[in-house]
Structures are given as structure tokens and as C-alpha cells.
Design a protein around this motif. Structure first.
Motif, short mmCIF file in Angstrom:
data_model
loop_
_atom_site.label_atom_id
_atom_site.label_comp_id
_atom_site.label_asym_id
_atom_site.label_seq_id
_atom_site.Cartn_x
_atom_site.Cartn_y
_atom_site.Cartn_z
N ASP A 61 0.85 -1.07 0.11
CA ASP A 61 -0.09 -0.08 0.09
C ASP A 61 1.02 1.22 -0.10
O ASP A 61 0.62 2.28 -0.63
N VAL A 64 2.25 1.54 -3.31
CA VAL A 64 1.30 2.09 -4.38
C VAL A 64 1.05 3.84 -4.18
O VAL A 64 1.05 4.44 -5.13
N THR A 65 1.08 4.09 -3.04
CA THR A 65 1.04 5.51 -2.68
C THR A 65 2.13 6.42 -3.30
O THR A 65 1.99 7.32 -3.81
N SER A 68 1.83 6.32 -7.07
CA SER A 68 0.83 7.25 -7.28
C SER A 68 1.10 8.61 -7.24
O SER A 68 0.97 9.40 -8.16
N LEU A 71 3.66 9.21 -10.25
CA LEU A 71 2.97 9.16 -11.65
C LEU A 71 2.27 10.88 -11.43
O LEU A 71 2.35 11.60 -12.60
N SER A 72 1.64 11.52 -10.55
CA SER A 72 1.05 12.48 -10.57
C SER A 72 2.04 13.60 -10.72
O SER A 72 1.98 14.58 -11.48
#
Length: 139
Positions: A61, A64-65, A68, A71-72
Motif C-alpha cells: 500500500d 502504491v501511494t 501514485s 505518477l502525479s
């Protein structure tokens, strides 16, 4: 005397049956205790597995954070790059038009004029202007 003997035989039989029943119950108790121990071991293994799985899930998790967020950030960088490219294209077009108006044909004259005037032109823009002027000469 036969009655007494028969009574002793009945008591002996009852005693044997009670001993047999007691031994049978002890055996069932030992078996149940062994099953309980086995269930405790399984429960402890399951608990350890669940804790390891939970830790791995938390790590995934967190990954993934982090991905993310990357990616942002990458998306924002790409958007900014597109805006910079559009601004550079507009500036190059503006310089090319200014060169045509000033009737400057030689790209070296552009650089000399920019440096002499202290306009502080971006070197990338100057290089792009050279390219634009050279392209205009070919066409």
C-alpha cells in the motif's frame, strides 16, 4: 455362600467395567488434548502468517501511494514541459517575424543583436531562431 460369591463376582465385574470406562475416558481425554495442542499450533502459525501478510499488504500500500505520487508528479512535469515547449515555439515565431521585419538574414546577426542589446534572450530561443531563419532561407 453362593450369594456372597455371586455378589463378589458382580462387584468385580462392575469394578472391571468402571476401570475399563475410566481408561477409555482417559484415552479420549489424551486424544482431545493432543487435538487441542495441534489446533493451537495451527492457530499460532495462522496468526504469524496473517501478521506477515498484513505487513506485506501495508508495504504494498505504501508502494502504491509512492508510485501514485510519482505518477502525479510526472504528469505535472509533462504538462509543464508541454507549456514550455509551446512558449518556446511562440518565442521562436516572434523572433523569426522580428528578423523578417528587421530584414536580418544572417543568424549570427540575430545573436550579435541580442547580445549587443542585452535583451537576455534565452540561448535556446536564439538557437531556435537561427534554425527558423535557416529554414526560412531554404523555403
Amino acid at each position: 455362600q453362593a450369594v456372597i460369591a455371586h455378589s463378589h463376582t458382580l462387584q468385580s465385574d462392575r469394578t472391571k467395567q468402571a476401570i475399563f470406562e475410566r481408561d477409555r475416558l482417559k484415552s479420549r481425554l489424551v486424544k482431545a488434548e493432543a487435538e487441542i495442542d495441534l489446533l493451537r499450533l495451527n492457530m499460532n502459525e495462522s496468526r504469524d502468517f496473517a501478521e506477515r501478510y498484513s505487513l506485506a499488504a501495508r508495504q504494498l500500500d505504501a508502494n502504491v501511494t509512492a508510485l501514485s505520487a510519482c505518477l502525479s508528479f510526472t504528469t505535472r512535469v509533462a504538462q509543464i514541459y508541454e507549456k514550455i515547449a509551446a512558449l518556446l515555439e511562440a518565442e521562436v515565431s516572434h523572433v523569426a517575424v522580428a528578423c523578417r521585419v528587421a530584414k536580418i538574414q544572417n543568424p549570427r546577426d540575430i545573436v550579435s543583436a541580442a547580445l549587443a542589446s542585452g535583451s537576455g534572450m534565452n540561448p535556446e530561443v536564439v538557437a531556435a531562431a537561427r534554425h527558423a531563419v535557416a529554414r526560412d532561407r531554404k523555403s
